[in-house]
Scaffold this active site. Structure first.
Site, short mmCIF file in Angstrom:
data_model
loop_
_atom_site.label_atom_id
_atom_site.label_comp_id
_atom_site.label_asym_id
_atom_site.label_seq_id
_atom_site.Cartn_x
_atom_site.Cartn_y
_atom_site.Cartn_z
N TYR A 30 0.82 -1.21 0.00
CA TYR A 30 0.00 0.00 0.00
C TYR A 30 0.85 1.26 0.00
O TYR A 30 2.07 1.19 0.20
CB TYR A 30 -0.95 0.00 1.21
CG TYR A 30 -0.29 0.38 2.52
CD1 TYR A 30 0.54 -0.50 3.19
CD2 TYR A 30 -0.49 1.64 3.09
CE1 TYR A 30 1.16 -0.14 4.39
CE2 TYR A 30 0.10 2.01 4.29
CZ TYR A 30 0.93 1.11 4.93
OH TYR A 30 1.54 1.47 6.10
N ARG A 49 7.91 3.63 -5.02
CA ARG A 49 8.04 2.74 -3.87
C ARG A 49 7.00 1.63 -3.94
O ARG A 49 7.28 0.48 -3.59
CB ARG A 49 7.91 3.54 -2.56
CG ARG A 49 8.21 2.68 -1.33
CD ARG A 49 8.28 3.50 -0.07
NE ARG A 49 7.00 4.10 0.27
CZ ARG A 49 6.82 4.94 1.27
NH1 ARG A 49 7.84 5.30 2.03
NH2 ARG A 49 5.62 5.44 1.52
N ARG A 97 -8.52 -20.24 -0.48
CA ARG A 97 -7.44 -20.01 0.49
C ARG A 97 -6.41 -21.15 0.51
O ARG A 97 -6.74 -22.30 0.81
CB ARG A 97 -8.03 -19.82 1.89
CG ARG A 97 -6.98 -19.37 2.90
CD ARG A 97 -7.52 -19.19 4.29
NE ARG A 97 -6.45 -18.78 5.20
CZ ARG A 97 -5.54 -19.62 5.68
NH1 ARG A 97 -5.59 -20.90 5.38
NH2 ARG A 97 -4.59 -19.17 6.48
N HIS A 99 -1.79 -21.26 1.01
CA HIS A 99 -0.65 -20.37 1.16
C HIS A 99 0.11 -20.03 -0.13
O HIS A 99 0.42 -18.87 -0.36
CB HIS A 99 0.33 -20.92 2.21
CG HIS A 99 -0.16 -20.72 3.62
ND1 HIS A 99 -1.28 -21.34 4.10
CD2 HIS A 99 0.33 -19.96 4.62
CE1 HIS A 99 -1.48 -20.97 5.35
NE2 HIS A 99 -0.51 -20.13 5.70
N GLU A 173 12.80 2.70 13.86
CA GLU A 173 11.85 3.71 13.38
C GLU A 173 10.64 3.74 14.31
O GLU A 173 10.59 2.98 15.27
CB GLU A 173 11.42 3.41 11.93
CG GLU A 173 10.67 2.09 11.77
CD GLU A 173 10.23 1.81 10.34
OE1 GLU A 173 10.10 2.74 9.54
OE2 GLU A 173 9.99 0.62 10.04
N1 DCS Z 1 7.81 3.93 8.85
C1 DCS Z 1 6.64 3.25 8.90
C2 DCS Z 1 6.60 1.95 9.59
C3 DCS Z 1 5.50 3.80 8.30
O1 DCS Z 1 4.33 3.13 8.35
C4 DCS Z 1 5.57 5.06 7.66
C5 DCS Z 1 4.39 5.70 6.98
C6 DCS Z 1 6.81 5.74 7.65
C7 DCS Z 1 7.92 5.13 8.24
C8 DCS Z 1 6.98 7.06 6.98
O2 DCS Z 1 6.92 6.94 5.58
P1 DCS Z 1 6.38 8.12 4.65
O3 DCS Z 1 7.23 9.31 4.97
O4 DCS Z 1 6.62 7.62 3.27
O5 DCS Z 1 4.96 8.34 4.97
N2 DCS Z 1 3.13 5.21 7.28
C9 DCS Z 1 1.97 5.61 6.51
C10 DCS Z 1 0.74 5.00 7.08
O6 DCS Z 1 0.59 3.81 7.24
N3 DCS Z 1 -0.13 5.96 7.34
O7 DCS Z 1 0.34 7.18 7.05
C11 DCS Z 1 1.69 7.08 6.57
#
Ligand code: DCS
Length: 277
Positions: A30, A49, A97, A99, A173
């Site tokens: 997504y 991406r 369904r 895998h 992160e």
């Molecule tokens: N790390 C994770 C795990 C994320 O889910 C996201 C964005 C980021 C970093 C930051 O990436 P972007 O700068 O490209 O947004 N998550 C999206 C989400 O799931 N909702 O909003 C942003």
């Protein structure tokens, strides 16, 4: 209106198979793309991406990116989105369904927009640490978000704004954001490897920081280094550049948004699409 495969239909008209692999296996990818003043921000980078994520899990996108661009732009116009985002996902498709990849399934695209009632908060936030229990391909923006969801839920229940993941001592992160710290005016963030999502906002910030003449280091840092940093912030498409002033109850730097963070944020705001109205 929303997009389902080649159709532009209302949400009520949309039908998704209960055996869609996105629904049963989280087997899909997504993107979330910000819309400012009716204009996409960094759409091409998000599309690239998406293409990479799909290719890493061996889904062949059922459309050309150029064609998708025209369609999502039309969606924004039709839905009259001013400030909001586009959510877009592609699953491996529907099949009984089992895998292994189905031989016959056709990938399914779903895209819809959301208009914001108010801009997301960028007030200085408080975060907590949590062990990064996710898999080792966090570089793929996959629909499998349980590790992220559980971490975010815990942070919310405990009154924090974000959960910051660490593997052992190393900060990776946030649950839905990238994490930056500043020490002696040097900007640090985890390198874009398989342990993090290479955020589009992250990349933009690195380039803007560079333009500002700041030294930038894509180097891993420890929890203690983050706690004793001068400034910290998180970044994402929806949260933009958000200061973090406290982690696990420890105050970061002055306990207020720092100068470097403010300068990066100001530069980020300058990079946003100007009004088309
Ligand atoms: N790390 C994770 C795990 C994320 O889910 C996201 C964005 C980021 C970093 C930051 O990436 P972007 O700068 O490209 O947004 N998550 C999206 C989400 O799931 N909702 O909003 C942003």
């Amino acid at each position: 209106m929303i997009i389902v495969n080649n159709q532009m239909i209302s949400k009520e008209q949309a039908q998704i198979d209960i055996e869609d692999r996105g629904y049963q296996f989280g087997d899909g990818v997504y993107e979330v793309v910000r819309i400012y003043n009716g204009v996409f921000y960094e759409l091409d980078a998000h599309f690239k991406r998406l293409e990479r994520s799909a290719s890493e899990i061996k889904i062949k996108l059922p459309f050309q990116l150029k064609e998708l661009k025209t369609r999502v732009e039309k969606l924004v116009t039709l839905n009259n989105v001013h400030s909001g985002h586009l959510y877009l996902q592609v699953t491996r498709g529907a099949a009984p369904r089992n895998h292994p990849f189905p031989v016959k399934a056709e990938p399914v695209l779903v895209a819809y927009t959301k208009e914001y009632d108010h801009e997301p908060s960028r007030l200085p936030g408080r975060a907590m640490f949590t062990e990064d229990i996710r898999w080792l391909r966090c570089d793929i923006k996959s629909l499998n978000l349980l590790g992220n969801v559980l971490a975010k839920q815990e942070s919310q229940e405990r009154g924090f704004d974000e959960a910051i993941f660490h593997r052992g001592d190393i900060v990776t992160e946030g649950s839905s954001t990238n994490v930056f710290m500043i020490k002696n005016r040097i900007v640090y963030t985890h390198p874009a490897n398989q342990l993090i999502l290479d955020g589009i906002t992250r990349r933009k910030i690195l380039s803007l920081a560079n333009d500002l003449g700041l030294q930038v280091k894509e180097e891993a840092f420890t929890k203690d280094e983050l706690l004793s940093s001068d400034e910290a912030f998180i970044s994402s498409t929806t949260q933009e550049v958000r200061p973090i002033i406290e982690v696990n109850g420890h105050t970061i730097g002055s306990g207020k948004e720092g100068d470097v963070t403010a300068a990066i944020h100001a530069e980020f705001v300058k990079s946003l699409p100007v009004s088309v109205n």
